[in-house]
Design a protein around this motif. Sequence first.
Motif, PDB file in Angstrom:
ATOM      1  N   MET A  82       0.871  -1.269   0.012  1.00  0.00           N
ATOM      2  CA  MET A  82       0.041   0.068   0.042  1.00  0.00           C
ATOM      3  C   MET A  82       0.871   1.072  -0.055  1.00  0.00           C
ATOM      4  SD  MET A  82      -3.407  -1.098   2.541  1.00  0.00           S
ATOM      5  CE  MET A  82      -4.124   0.344   2.079  1.00  0.00           C
ATOM      6  N   GLY A  83       0.448   2.143  -0.974  1.00  0.00           N
ATOM      7  CA  GLY A  83       1.401   3.297  -0.613  1.00  0.00           C
ATOM      8  C   GLY A  83       0.409   4.715  -0.081  1.00  0.00           C
ATOM      9  N   SER A  84      -0.814   4.497  -0.505  1.00  0.00           N
ATOM     10  CA  SER A  84      -1.622   5.752   0.112  1.00  0.00           C
ATOM     11  C   SER A  84      -3.176   5.454   0.091  1.00  0.00           C
ATOM     12  CB  SER A  84      -1.243   7.077  -0.369  1.00  0.00           C
ATOM     13  OG  SER A  84      -1.793   7.358  -1.743  1.00  0.00           O
ATOM     14  N   SER A  85      -3.729   5.982   0.845  1.00  0.00           N
ATOM     15  CA  SER A  85      -5.228   5.842   0.488  1.00  0.00           C
ATOM     16  C   SER A  85      -5.928   6.917   0.973  1.00  0.00           C
ATOM     17  CB  SER A  85      -5.832   4.578   1.618  1.00  0.00           C
ATOM     18  OG  SER A  85      -7.312   4.278   1.461  1.00  0.00           O
ATOM     19  N   THR A  86      -6.754   7.481   0.046  1.00  0.00           N
ATOM     20  CA  THR A  86      -7.608   8.598   0.250  1.00  0.00           C
ATOM     21  C   THR A  86      -9.122   8.341   0.459  1.00  0.00           C
ATOM     22  OG1 THR A  86      -6.080   9.923  -0.675  1.00  0.00           O
ATOM     23  CG2 THR A  86      -7.929  11.051  -0.588  1.00  0.00           C
ATOM     24  N   ALA A  87      -9.792   9.188   1.160  1.00  0.00           N
ATOM     25  CA  ALA A  87     -11.089   8.916   1.369  1.00  0.00           C
ATOM     26  C   ALA A  87     -11.958  10.202   1.401  1.00  0.00           C
ATOM     27  CB  ALA A  87     -11.629   7.881   2.683  1.00  0.00           C
ATOM     28  N   ARG A  88     -13.280  10.350   0.678  1.00  0.00           N
ATOM     29  CA  ARG A  88     -14.043  11.535   0.585  1.00  0.00           C
ATOM     30  C   ARG A  88     -15.296  11.246   1.073  1.00  0.00           C
ATOM     31  NH1 ARG A  88     -10.234  11.924  -3.278  1.00  0.00           N
ATOM     32  NH2 ARG A  88     -11.386  10.620  -4.593  1.00  0.00           N
ATOM     33  N   PHE A  89     -15.764  11.360   2.255  1.00  0.00           N
ATOM     34  CA  PHE A  89     -17.187  10.917   2.576  1.00  0.00           C
ATOM     35  C   PHE A  89     -18.151  12.108   2.388  1.00  0.00           C
ATOM     36  CE2 PHE A  89     -14.049   8.652   5.355  1.00  0.00           C
ATOM     37  CZ  PHE A  89     -14.557   7.333   5.398  1.00  0.00           C
ATOM     38  N   ALA A  90     -19.022  11.629   1.952  1.00  0.00           N
ATOM     39  CA  ALA A  90     -20.385  12.571   1.548  1.00  0.00           C
ATOM     40  C   ALA A  90     -21.352  12.371   2.722  1.00  0.00           C
ATOM     41  CB  ALA A  90     -21.111  12.190   0.380  1.00  0.00           C
ATOM     42  N   ALA A  91     -21.280  11.080   3.462  1.00  0.00           N
ATOM     43  CA  ALA A  91     -22.282  10.793   4.432  1.00  0.00           C
ATOM     44  C   ALA A  91     -21.702   9.680   5.350  1.00  0.00           C
ATOM     45  CB  ALA A  91     -23.704  10.207   4.019  1.00  0.00           C
ATOM     46  N   PRO A  92     -21.941   9.372   6.618  1.00  0.00           N
ATOM     47  CA  PRO A  92     -21.468   8.468   7.064  1.00  0.00           C
ATOM     48  C   PRO A  92     -21.995   7.094   6.623  1.00  0.00           C
ATOM     49  CG  PRO A  92     -22.672   9.901   8.669  1.00  0.00           C
ATOM     50  CD  PRO A  92     -23.137  10.316   7.323  1.00  0.00           C
ATOM     51  N   THR A 139     -12.997   6.872  -2.731  1.00  0.00           N
ATOM     52  CA  THR A 139     -11.567   6.655  -2.365  1.00  0.00           C
ATOM     53  C   THR A 139     -10.602   6.248  -3.362  1.00  0.00           C
ATOM     54  OG1 THR A 139     -10.249   5.099  -1.035  1.00  0.00           O
ATOM     55  CG2 THR A 139     -12.251   3.847  -2.125  1.00  0.00           C
ATOM     56  N   ASP A 140      -9.388   6.698  -3.257  1.00  0.00           N
ATOM     57  CA  ASP A 140      -8.461   6.707  -4.339  1.00  0.00           C
ATOM     58  C   ASP A 140      -7.263   5.662  -3.329  1.00  0.00           C
ATOM     59  OD1 ASP A 140      -9.959   8.100  -6.032  1.00  0.00           O
ATOM     60  OD2 ASP A 140      -8.314   9.914  -5.776  1.00  0.00           O
ATOM     61  N   ASN A 141      -6.735   4.678  -3.873  1.00  0.00           N
ATOM     62  CA  ASN A 141      -5.940   3.962  -3.567  1.00  0.00           C
ATOM     63  C   ASN A 141      -4.671   3.782  -4.252  1.00  0.00           C
ATOM     64  OD1 ASN A 141      -7.122   3.435  -1.080  1.00  0.00           O
ATOM     65  ND2 ASN A 141      -8.539   1.689  -2.106  1.00  0.00           N
ATOM     66  N   VAL A 142      -3.343   3.959  -3.665  1.00  0.00           N
ATOM     67  CA  VAL A 142      -2.174   3.676  -4.484  1.00  0.00           C
ATOM     68  C   VAL A 142      -1.347   2.432  -3.938  1.00  0.00           C
ATOM     69  CG1 VAL A 142       0.064   4.622  -4.973  1.00  0.00           C
ATOM     70  CG2 VAL A 142      -2.153   6.250  -4.931  1.00  0.00           C
ATOM     71  N   TRP A 143      -1.175   1.713  -4.693  1.00  0.00           N
ATOM     72  CA  TRP A 143      -0.287   0.350  -4.501  1.00  0.00           C
ATOM     73  C   TRP A 143       1.000   0.423  -5.105  1.00  0.00           C
ATOM     74  CZ3 TRP A 143      -3.843  -4.793  -4.866  1.00  0.00           C
ATOM     75  CH2 TRP A 143      -4.925  -4.465  -3.704  1.00  0.00           C
ATOM     76  N   VAL A 144       1.802  -0.032  -4.643  1.00  0.00           N
ATOM     77  CA  VAL A 144       3.223  -0.294  -5.301  1.00  0.00           C
ATOM     78  C   VAL A 144       3.530  -1.820  -5.583  1.00  0.00           C
ATOM     79  CG1 VAL A 144       5.634  -0.021  -4.931  1.00  0.00           C
ATOM     80  CG2 VAL A 144       4.139   2.017  -4.046  1.00  0.00           C
ATOM     81  N   LEU A 145       3.898  -2.032  -6.999  1.00  0.00           N
ATOM     82  CA  LEU A 145       3.683  -3.353  -7.357  1.00  0.00           C
ATOM     83  C   LEU A 145       5.425  -3.447  -7.723  1.00  0.00           C
ATOM     84  CD1 LEU A 145       0.895  -3.462  -9.647  1.00  0.00           C
ATOM     85  CD2 LEU A 145       0.714  -3.920  -7.344  1.00  0.00           C
TER      86      LEU A 145
ATOM     87  N   SER B  77     -12.967  14.053   4.918  1.00  0.00           N
ATOM     88  CA  SER B  77     -11.886  13.394   4.230  1.00  0.00           C
ATOM     89  C   SER B  77     -10.577  13.170   4.820  1.00  0.00           C
ATOM     90  CB  SER B  77     -11.595  14.514   3.043  1.00  0.00           C
ATOM     91  OG  SER B  77     -10.943  15.576   3.600  1.00  0.00           O
ATOM     92  N   MET B  78      -9.957  12.208   4.353  1.00  0.00           N
ATOM     93  CA  MET B  78      -8.528  11.798   4.775  1.00  0.00           C
ATOM     94  C   MET B  78      -7.768  11.118   4.016  1.00  0.00           C
ATOM     95  SD  MET B  78      -9.235   8.655   7.645  1.00  0.00           S
ATOM     96  CE  MET B  78      -7.680   8.871   8.156  1.00  0.00           C
ATOM     97  N   GLU B  79      -6.407  11.487   4.171  1.00  0.00           N
ATOM     98  CA  GLU B  79      -5.277  10.860   3.236  1.00  0.00           C
ATOM     99  C   GLU B  79      -4.383  10.103   4.459  1.00  0.00           C
ATOM    100  OE1 GLU B  79      -2.160  12.873   2.159  1.00  0.00           O
ATOM    101  OE2 GLU B  79      -1.606  11.161   0.751  1.00  0.00           O
ATOM    102  N   ALA B  80      -4.216   8.876   3.895  1.00  0.00           N
ATOM    103  CA  ALA B  80      -2.989   8.295   4.640  1.00  0.00           C
ATOM    104  C   ALA B  80      -1.975   7.699   3.874  1.00  0.00           C
ATOM    105  CB  ALA B  80      -3.365   7.439   5.606  1.00  0.00           C
ATOM    106  N   ARG B  81      -0.653   8.126   4.039  1.00  0.00           N
ATOM    107  CA  ARG B  81       0.425   7.646   3.193  1.00  0.00           C
ATOM    108  C   ARG B  81       1.060   6.642   4.008  1.00  0.00           C
ATOM    109  NH1 ARG B  81       1.101  12.570   3.018  1.00  0.00           N
ATOM    110  NH2 ARG B  81       3.039  12.586   4.462  1.00  0.00           N
ATOM    111  N   PHE B  82       1.622   5.302   3.421  1.00  0.00           N
ATOM    112  CA  PHE B  82       2.082   4.295   4.094  1.00  0.00           C
ATOM    113  C   PHE B  82       3.630   4.066   4.144  1.00  0.00           C
ATOM    114  CE2 PHE B  82      -2.180   3.184   2.923  1.00  0.00           C
ATOM    115  CZ  PHE B  82      -2.685   2.720   4.248  1.00  0.00           C
TER     116      PHE B  82
END
Lengths: 151, 129
Positions: A82-92, A139-145, B77-82
Amino acid sequence: MSELAELPPPPDVAGFKLDGTEIFTISAVENAALCRSTGVEPALDGTAHPIYYYIGTQVAMGQTVAGLCAVCDFNVEDGPMMGSSTARFAAPLRTGGQYRVSGEILSVVRKRSRKLGVMDVLTYRLRLHELDGRTVVETDNVWVLPRKELV
Amino acid sequence: MSYAIGDTLPPFVVDSVSPAAMREWAVFLADPNPIHLDVEVVKAKGLGDRVINQGPINVAYLINMLLAAFPGGRIESMEARFLDNVYDGDQVVASGRVTAVEEGRIACDISLDVTGRGTVNAGTATVLI
């Protein structure tokens, strides 16, 4: 010619759809177990732990983790990171809530790093939708392969 | 309650990261990656001598810190780098600092540190209060 130009191009998978086919339901029992496994009690107002943004999208996207790696011509046994994970919530997110997933691969970029050698940086976007179509979280997720075979 | 830029948020501490939790999360995530379950696999891959916490659990610790710091608040919103792995038995501390205050919204820098080893996750978050 740069070092990267000497490498084969990364897989051309930008735009690959990751839409799920199953409905993901946040179980109140599982949410309680999950909360306690992280050291907190579940909320009393029916909201689920926000980390379900990651769990729900991963579990109900149209691919397993191994499958997503395979789309990128990568063997999961080679260790995606895992490189990073970003989340943007419109509601719970809510226990008992039912959600569908849509998403797509945004990019795969081949890079060379001092630590890992040649690697592909995979970025993909997933969304959880209420059954009426409203988006609850994106959510945008970044993985390193790591591409050990290209070192 | 009022908040100001530079305020530090109360830390959320996990005294010892649990391999039992990793086994539960393999089910939650539908991902039985053995580096989270079998120390022999971790050793064989040259990744250390303890099982490795799943990355999303580390994000959950950061979320726990934010929700405790802002009772009744909601993460927008949140962002987490590993940056590094968390291992079985590690003590981890999630912390944060206010970087902006608007009407009804707080922005923070957040980080997760392993005691004695440094920062393993870093990022930002906005919380609606």
